[in-house]
Scaffold this motif. Structure first.
Motif, PDB file in Angstrom:
ATOM      1  N   GLN A 257      -3.137 -47.848 -41.021  1.00 54.91           N
ATOM      2  CA  GLN A 257      -4.561 -47.791 -41.329  1.00 54.91           C
ATOM      3  C   GLN A 257      -4.909 -46.478 -42.012  1.00 54.91           C
ATOM      4  O   GLN A 257      -4.160 -45.508 -41.942  1.00 54.91           O
ATOM      5  CB  GLN A 257      -5.401 -47.936 -40.046  1.00 54.91           C
ATOM      6  CG  GLN A 257      -5.286 -49.281 -39.372  1.00 54.91           C
ATOM      7  CD  GLN A 257      -6.258 -49.432 -38.211  1.00 54.91           C
ATOM      8  OE1 GLN A 257      -7.182 -48.636 -38.052  1.00 54.91           O
ATOM      9  NE2 GLN A 257      -6.052 -50.442 -37.396  1.00 54.91           N
ATOM     10  N   ARG A 258      -6.079 -46.483 -42.634  1.00 55.48           N
ATOM     11  CA  ARG A 258      -6.622 -45.273 -43.241  1.00 55.48           C
ATOM     12  C   ARG A 258      -7.623 -44.643 -42.279  1.00 55.48           C
ATOM     13  O   ARG A 258      -8.414 -45.335 -41.658  1.00 55.48           O
ATOM     14  CB  ARG A 258      -7.292 -45.579 -44.581  1.00 55.48           C
ATOM     15  CG  ARG A 258      -6.309 -46.100 -45.625  1.00 55.48           C
ATOM     16  CD  ARG A 258      -6.955 -46.161 -47.006  1.00 55.48           C
ATOM     17  NE  ARG A 258      -5.987 -46.602 -48.002  1.00 55.48           N
ATOM     18  CZ  ARG A 258      -5.965 -46.191 -49.253  1.00 55.48           C
ATOM     19  NH1 ARG A 258      -6.876 -45.310 -49.681  1.00 55.48           N
ATOM     20  NH2 ARG A 258      -5.059 -46.631 -50.099  1.00 55.48           N
ATOM     21  N   TYR A 259      -7.577 -43.308 -42.187  1.00 52.15           N
ATOM     22  CA  TYR A 259      -8.465 -42.580 -41.290  1.00 52.15           C
ATOM     23  C   TYR A 259      -9.108 -41.427 -42.055  1.00 52.15           C
ATOM     24  O   TYR A 259      -8.466 -40.777 -42.885  1.00 52.15           O
ATOM     25  CB  TYR A 259      -7.688 -42.040 -40.091  1.00 52.15           C
ATOM     26  CG  TYR A 259      -7.016 -43.107 -39.256  1.00 52.15           C
ATOM     27  CD1 TYR A 259      -7.742 -43.843 -38.326  1.00 52.15           C
ATOM     28  CD2 TYR A 259      -5.659 -43.386 -39.414  1.00 52.15           C
ATOM     29  CE1 TYR A 259      -7.130 -44.831 -37.556  1.00 52.15           C
ATOM     30  CE2 TYR A 259      -5.040 -44.369 -38.648  1.00 52.15           C
ATOM     31  CZ  TYR A 259      -5.789 -45.085 -37.722  1.00 52.15           C
ATOM     32  OH  TYR A 259      -5.185 -46.063 -36.969  1.00 52.15           O
ATOM     33  N   SER A 260     -10.369 -41.164 -41.747  1.00 52.63           N
ATOM     34  CA  SER A 260     -11.106 -40.122 -42.454  1.00 52.63           C
ATOM     35  C   SER A 260     -10.774 -38.745 -41.902  1.00 52.63           C
ATOM     36  O   SER A 260     -10.631 -38.551 -40.697  1.00 52.63           O
ATOM     37  CB  SER A 260     -12.607 -40.379 -42.366  1.00 52.63           C
ATOM     38  OG  SER A 260     -13.032 -40.422 -41.013  1.00 52.63           O
ATOM     39  N   VAL A 261     -10.629 -37.788 -42.809  1.00 55.88           N
ATOM     40  CA  VAL A 261     -10.401 -36.384 -42.467  1.00 55.88           C
ATOM     41  C   VAL A 261     -11.245 -35.524 -43.408  1.00 55.88           C
ATOM     42  O   VAL A 261     -11.789 -36.008 -44.400  1.00 55.88           O
ATOM     43  CB  VAL A 261      -8.909 -35.980 -42.588  1.00 55.88           C
ATOM     44  CG1 VAL A 261      -8.050 -36.793 -41.643  1.00 55.88           C
ATOM     45  CG2 VAL A 261      -8.429 -36.130 -44.028  1.00 55.88           C
ATOM     46  N   GLN A 262     -11.351 -34.260 -43.079  1.00 56.67           N
ATOM     47  CA  GLN A 262     -11.979 -33.277 -43.949  1.00 56.67           C
ATOM     48  C   GLN A 262     -10.949 -32.220 -44.321  1.00 56.67           C
ATOM     49  O   GLN A 262     -10.191 -31.753 -43.455  1.00 56.67           O
ATOM     50  CB  GLN A 262     -13.154 -32.602 -43.229  1.00 56.67           C
ATOM     51  CG  GLN A 262     -14.396 -33.458 -43.113  1.00 56.67           C
ATOM     52  CD  GLN A 262     -15.290 -33.317 -44.331  1.00 56.67           C
ATOM     53  OE1 GLN A 262     -15.517 -32.229 -44.842  1.00 56.67           O
ATOM     54  NE2 GLN A 262     -15.824 -34.449 -44.798  1.00 56.67           N
ATOM     55  N   ILE A 263     -10.894 -31.866 -45.593  1.00 57.73           N
ATOM     56  CA  ILE A 263     -10.096 -30.718 -46.008  1.00 57.73           C
ATOM     57  C   ILE A 263     -10.984 -29.495 -45.852  1.00 57.73           C
ATOM     58  O   ILE A 263     -12.008 -29.369 -46.528  1.00 57.73           O
ATOM     59  CB  ILE A 263      -9.619 -30.862 -47.459  1.00 57.73           C
ATOM     60  CG1 ILE A 263      -8.726 -32.100 -47.588  1.00 57.73           C
ATOM     61  CG2 ILE A 263      -8.851 -29.609 -47.896  1.00 57.73           C
ATOM     62  CD1 ILE A 263      -8.285 -32.396 -49.008  1.00 57.73           C
ATOM     63  N   VAL A 264     -10.617 -28.614 -44.922  1.00 58.89           N
ATOM     64  CA  VAL A 264     -11.485 -27.483 -44.598  1.00 58.89           C
ATOM     65  C   VAL A 264     -10.979 -26.163 -45.169  1.00 58.89           C
ATOM     66  O   VAL A 264     -11.713 -25.166 -45.161  1.00 58.89           O
ATOM     67  CB  VAL A 264     -11.666 -27.362 -43.064  1.00 58.89           C
ATOM     68  CG1 VAL A 264     -12.373 -28.586 -42.520  1.00 58.89           C
ATOM     69  CG2 VAL A 264     -10.312 -27.171 -42.359  1.00 58.89           C
ATOM     70  N   LYS A 265      -9.723 -26.147 -45.645  1.00 63.25           N
ATOM     71  CA  LYS A 265      -9.209 -24.930 -46.258  1.00 63.25           C
ATOM     72  C   LYS A 265      -8.061 -25.281 -47.186  1.00 63.25           C
ATOM     73  O   LYS A 265      -7.257 -26.168 -46.888  1.00 63.25           O
ATOM     74  CB  LYS A 265      -8.727 -23.934 -45.191  1.00 63.25           C
ATOM     75  CG  LYS A 265      -8.309 -22.581 -45.756  1.00 63.25           C
ATOM     76  CD  LYS A 265      -8.050 -21.556 -44.650  1.00 63.25           C
ATOM     77  CE  LYS A 265      -7.720 -20.192 -45.234  1.00 63.25           C
ATOM     78  NZ  LYS A 265      -7.527 -19.158 -44.189  1.00 63.25           N
ATOM     79  N   ILE A 266      -8.006 -24.599 -48.318  1.00 61.28           N
ATOM     80  CA  ILE A 266      -6.904 -24.758 -49.266  1.00 61.28           C
ATOM     81  C   ILE A 266      -6.189 -23.420 -49.384  1.00 61.28           C
ATOM     82  O   ILE A 266      -6.821 -22.385 -49.582  1.00 61.28           O
ATOM     83  CB  ILE A 266      -7.423 -25.206 -50.648  1.00 61.28           C
ATOM     84  CG1 ILE A 266      -8.125 -26.564 -50.527  1.00 61.28           C
ATOM     85  CG2 ILE A 266      -6.269 -25.293 -51.647  1.00 61.28           C
ATOM     86  CD1 ILE A 266      -8.821 -27.005 -51.797  1.00 61.28           C
ATOM     87  N   ARG A 275       1.970 -23.718 -46.202  1.00 61.32           N
ATOM     88  CA  ARG A 275       0.818 -24.589 -46.012  1.00 61.32           C
ATOM     89  C   ARG A 275       0.118 -24.857 -47.340  1.00 61.32           C
ATOM     90  O   ARG A 275      -0.040 -23.960 -48.160  1.00 61.32           O
ATOM     91  CB  ARG A 275      -0.176 -23.948 -45.044  1.00 61.32           C
ATOM     92  CG  ARG A 275       0.390 -23.718 -43.652  1.00 61.32           C
ATOM     93  CD  ARG A 275      -0.507 -22.825 -42.818  1.00 61.32           C
ATOM     94  NE  ARG A 275      -0.608 -21.478 -43.384  1.00 61.32           N
ATOM     95  CZ  ARG A 275      -1.212 -20.454 -42.778  1.00 61.32           C
ATOM     96  NH1 ARG A 275      -1.763 -20.635 -41.587  1.00 61.32           N
ATOM     97  NH2 ARG A 275      -1.262 -19.272 -43.364  1.00 61.32           N
ATOM     98  N   GLY A 276      -0.310 -26.108 -47.523  1.00 67.19           N
ATOM     99  CA  GLY A 276      -1.075 -26.446 -48.712  1.00 67.19           C
ATOM    100  C   GLY A 276      -2.554 -26.527 -48.433  1.00 67.19           C
ATOM    101  O   GLY A 276      -3.386 -26.063 -49.215  1.00 67.19           O
TER     102      GLY A 276
END
Length: 336
Positions: A257-266, A275-276
């Motif tokens: 399944q697909r699950y929602s996430v937030q990219i909080v830092k690059i 780390r990317g």
């Protein structure tokens, strides 16, 4: 001090082109994101020294391996010119020495060396040099992508290392096995969770050809996991943005399944820990099921704006709702 702190915060879930060439390759490539768990079985090239132990002899404890200069993390590749590829073959060559000095060809930090050890007989009459070695590993991880034209895949987003020494397992051969998720140990602060996978050795899906710091790579020989899936464009690192994204994971049975996430830092390209980006899980269903990111989800593809941008690699031990991901561009570079 900084590195030690980072090691406590991170848990790995059991590896060049120029920037211009890499970005062009990413923009022109389409891959199929998978997100299904697989069993991973690997046999080492040589045997990895995990621990040095004393041999209990009639004259008291001694450790011939330590006296010879052998160290934890070394890889023994041959004894007296005879290749060793398992613990059994290692012990056989030691036994054949009958106590005479043996020449150990080893790899240490990628460099070849030669050491001489004198086996000692233990209280049971067996000749030993005092090493605990590892010749194989098995575990569960998640497939990140496959090239529909060649069957080439990438998985994990990090290398498979020995848990005691931290050394990247030198790969001789490996295989992927069909897997389903039997149960989940939910993650909580200070105690990362894990997927409990079930797989058998007679259901091979493909080969493992490379074990690198940015992932494992090989070829899928069974198309069942991706024949009905569609390819998506691959994003270059500079296309990744803060904000909404998705991960694709298999955390129950055979369901992906697909699950929602937030990219909080690059993170910058030269981040010392590889780390990317940092992710925060926002999907209520995933949080209820796993508590966030858990072991076994390593390799789960990350998508943003319809493009494949990376793979989950680590969980933050003090906050299992957060974790780290590698940029897909870096994985593809490692795959060559």
């Amino acid at each position: 001090m900084q590195q030690s702190k980072a090691k406590r915060l991170l848990l790995s879930l059991m590896l060049a082109f120029s920037m211009l060439v890499s970005a062009q390759a990413a923009n022109s490539t389409s891959l199929i994101p998978i997100g299904h768990t697989v069993g991973i079985k690997m046999n080492a090239e040589g045997v990895l020294v995990v621990r040095l132990n004393d041999v209990q002899t009639p004259d008291g404890p001694v450790c011939p391996a330590r006296e010879a200069g052998l160290a934890e993390g070394d890889v023994i590749v041959s004894i007296n010119g005879t290749e060793v590829d398992s613990n059994d073959s290692l012990q056989k060559q030691i036994a054949l020495s009958a106590g005479q000095p043996v020449t150990l060809a080893i790899l240490r930090n990628g460099s070849s060396q030669s050491l001489t050890a004198v086996p000692r007989v233990d209280e049971k009459g067996v000749y030993r040099i005092g090493v605990l070695a590892r010749d194989s590993m098995a575990g569960i991880g998640t497939l990140t992508y496959v090239d529909p034209e060649t069957g080439a895949y990438g998985s994990l987003g990090h290398g498979i290392c020995d848990s005691e020494t931290g050394v990247l397992l030198p790969l001789r051969e490996g295989s992927l096995l069909y897997s389903v998720v039997g149960s989940v140990q939910r993650g909580k602060v200070g105690e990362p969770g894990a997927l409990q996978g079930e797989f058998t050795a007679d259901t091979s899906l493909g080969t493992v050809k490379e074990n690198t710091e940015s992932g494992i790579f090989g070829t899928l020989t069974d198309t069942a996991l991706y024949e009905s899936l569609e390819a998506v464009p691959v994003a270059s690192a500079d296309e990744i943005e803060l904000g909404d994204a998705e991960i694709i994971s298999n955390v129950e049975g055979d369901t992906v399944q697909r699950y929602s996430v937030q990219i909080v830092k690059i993170y910058p390209e030269d981040d010392e820990y590889g780390r990317g980006m940092m992710l925060r899980v926002t999907d209520r269903a995933l949080l209820e099921k796993t508590g966030g990111i858990v072991q076994g989800m390593s390799g789960s593809p990350v998508l943003q704006n319809g493009k494949l941008i990376g793979a989950v690699t680590h969980v933050l031990v003090n906050d299992p709702t957060c974790g780290y991901a590698i940029c897909i561009e870096k994985m593809l570079n490692a795959a060559g």
